[in-house]
Enzyme design. Structure first.
Site, PDB file in Angstrom:
ATOM      1  N   ARG A  32       0.816  -1.210   0.000  1.00  0.00           N
ATOM      2  CA  ARG A  32       0.000   0.000   0.000  1.00  0.00           C
ATOM      3  C   ARG A  32       0.859   1.274   0.000  1.00  0.00           C
ATOM      4  O   ARG A  32       0.523   2.276  -0.618  1.00  0.00           O
ATOM      5  CB  ARG A  32      -0.859  -0.068   1.267  1.00  0.00           C
ATOM      6  CG  ARG A  32      -1.959   0.877   1.335  1.00  0.00           C
ATOM      7  CD  ARG A  32      -3.122   0.431   0.499  1.00  0.00           C
ATOM      8  NE  ARG A  32      -4.160   1.426   0.624  1.00  0.00           N
ATOM      9  CZ  ARG A  32      -5.433   1.186   0.439  1.00  0.00           C
ATOM     10  NH1 ARG A  32      -5.852  -0.001   0.087  1.00  0.00           N
ATOM     11  NH2 ARG A  32      -6.294   2.148   0.574  1.00  0.00           N
ATOM     12  N   THR A  42     -15.122  15.025  -0.740  1.00  0.00           N
ATOM     13  CA  THR A  42     -16.552  15.180  -0.472  1.00  0.00           C
ATOM     14  C   THR A  42     -17.057  13.905   0.167  1.00  0.00           C
ATOM     15  O   THR A  42     -16.664  12.805  -0.212  1.00  0.00           O
ATOM     16  CB  THR A  42     -17.359  15.431  -1.757  1.00  0.00           C
ATOM     17  OG1 THR A  42     -17.219  14.306  -2.621  1.00  0.00           O
ATOM     18  CG2 THR A  42     -16.891  16.671  -2.468  1.00  0.00           C
ATOM     19  N   HIS A  43     -17.965  14.075   1.122  1.00  0.00           N
ATOM     20  CA  HIS A  43     -18.523  12.925   1.834  1.00  0.00           C
ATOM     21  C   HIS A  43     -20.043  13.083   1.900  1.00  0.00           C
ATOM     22  O   HIS A  43     -20.529  14.169   2.263  1.00  0.00           O
ATOM     23  CB  HIS A  43     -17.917  12.863   3.243  1.00  0.00           C
ATOM     24  CG  HIS A  43     -18.492  11.761   4.064  1.00  0.00           C
ATOM     25  ND1 HIS A  43     -18.440  10.439   3.669  1.00  0.00           N
ATOM     26  CD2 HIS A  43     -19.158  11.783   5.243  1.00  0.00           C
ATOM     27  CE1 HIS A  43     -19.047   9.692   4.575  1.00  0.00           C
ATOM     28  NE2 HIS A  43     -19.487  10.479   5.525  1.00  0.00           N
ATOM     29  N   ASP A  77      -7.282  14.754   6.024  1.00  0.00           N
ATOM     30  CA  ASP A  77      -6.191  14.460   6.948  1.00  0.00           C
ATOM     31  C   ASP A  77      -6.005  12.940   6.973  1.00  0.00           C
ATOM     32  O   ASP A  77      -6.514  12.251   6.088  1.00  0.00           O
ATOM     33  CB  ASP A  77      -6.454  15.080   8.331  1.00  0.00           C
ATOM     34  CG  ASP A  77      -7.667  14.468   9.019  1.00  0.00           C
ATOM     35  OD1 ASP A  77      -8.232  13.478   8.491  1.00  0.00           O
ATOM     36  OD2 ASP A  77      -8.049  14.971  10.094  1.00  0.00           O
ATOM     37  N   GLY A 126      -7.338  10.674   8.804  1.00  0.00           N
ATOM     38  CA  GLY A 126      -8.451   9.868   9.298  1.00  0.00           C
ATOM     39  C   GLY A 126      -9.497   9.581   8.231  1.00  0.00           C
ATOM     40  O   GLY A 126      -9.329   9.936   7.061  1.00  0.00           O
TER      41      GLY A 126
END
Ligand code: GRF
Length: 209
Positions: free
Chosen positions: A73, A116-117, A149, A151
């Site tokens: 990753r 965007t969430h 960020d 998280g």
């Protein structure tokens, strides 16, 4: 306090994993002379998606960086950062990009990567925002634009838009209405950020001076 100002038009690299309707909204807005930003490249974590086809139809450079083509990753994260950096973005817009950025990407682009969430943060982070809102029984949900960020949907909030939950909503119907509001918010807010610049201090994001 990190402050960002851009020479017009600001350069946007947009990352996606799916249908790319947010990307299309940015492409449409950016085709207008007075919009202060241009999409200079579109990247994806998988080939064959409609978002890439939208970019190709608009004559915009595309790239694909798949996790499986890298030993781990972290290597993928570094390769993605390289691909994005080649296009010298002012802002990176994650619009339906279904991967978390790692430290190597964020070392380069933290502060000027937006996501965007489809929920009103801090409620319902993660992949199932509309379903989680329905399951909880909220009457109002919406969309959040934030500075990425490390998280999951936790970064400083740039803009939010509310969307009412209707009695007969399922997750798909609710998500479609959220996306309509989300696209307008994204286009308007990115345009203002490109024109006026922005600053981030702790959790507070201010557009303009
Ligand atoms: C958007 O609702 C975004 O917030 C979420 O996935 C959706 C992407 O839609 N993460 P599209 O690919 O822009 O149509």
């Amino acid at each position: 306090m990190p402050t960002y100002r851009f020479s017009a038009p600001a350069r946007l690299v947009v990352l996606g994993s799916g249908s790319g309707t947010n990307l299309q909204a940015l492409l449409d807005a950016a085709s207008e002379e007075e919009y202060a930003a241009r999409v200079v490249a579109v990247g994806a974590d998988r080939p064959g998606i409609e978002g890439l086809a939208r970019a190709e139809r608009a004559g915009i450079d595309t790239f694909v960086e798949r996790v499986r083509d890298h030993p781990d990753r972290s290597a993928w994260d570094a390769a993605l950062a390289e691909q994005v950096a080649r296009h010298e973005p002012d802002l990176v817009i994650s619009a339906g990009f279904m991967k978390l950025f790692g430290p190597r990407f964020l070392d380069r682009f933290a502060g000027r990567t937006l996501n965007t969430h489809p929920a009103l943060s801090p409620s319902f982070p993660g992949m199932q925002g509309p379903q989680d809102a329905l399951d909880y029984g909220v009457k109002v949900t919406g969309a959040t634009l934030f500075v990425v960020d490390g998280g999951v949907d936790t970064g400083p909030i740039v803009a939010q838009v509310p969307v009412a939950v209707e009695p007969d909503d399922d997750a798909a119907a609710l998500h479609e209405r959220i996306k309509t509001a989300e696209r307008a918010m994204l286009v308007d807010t990115v345009g203002r950020m490109a024109r006026e610049g922005f600053s981030v201090e702790g959790r507070s994001v201010r557009i303009g001076s």
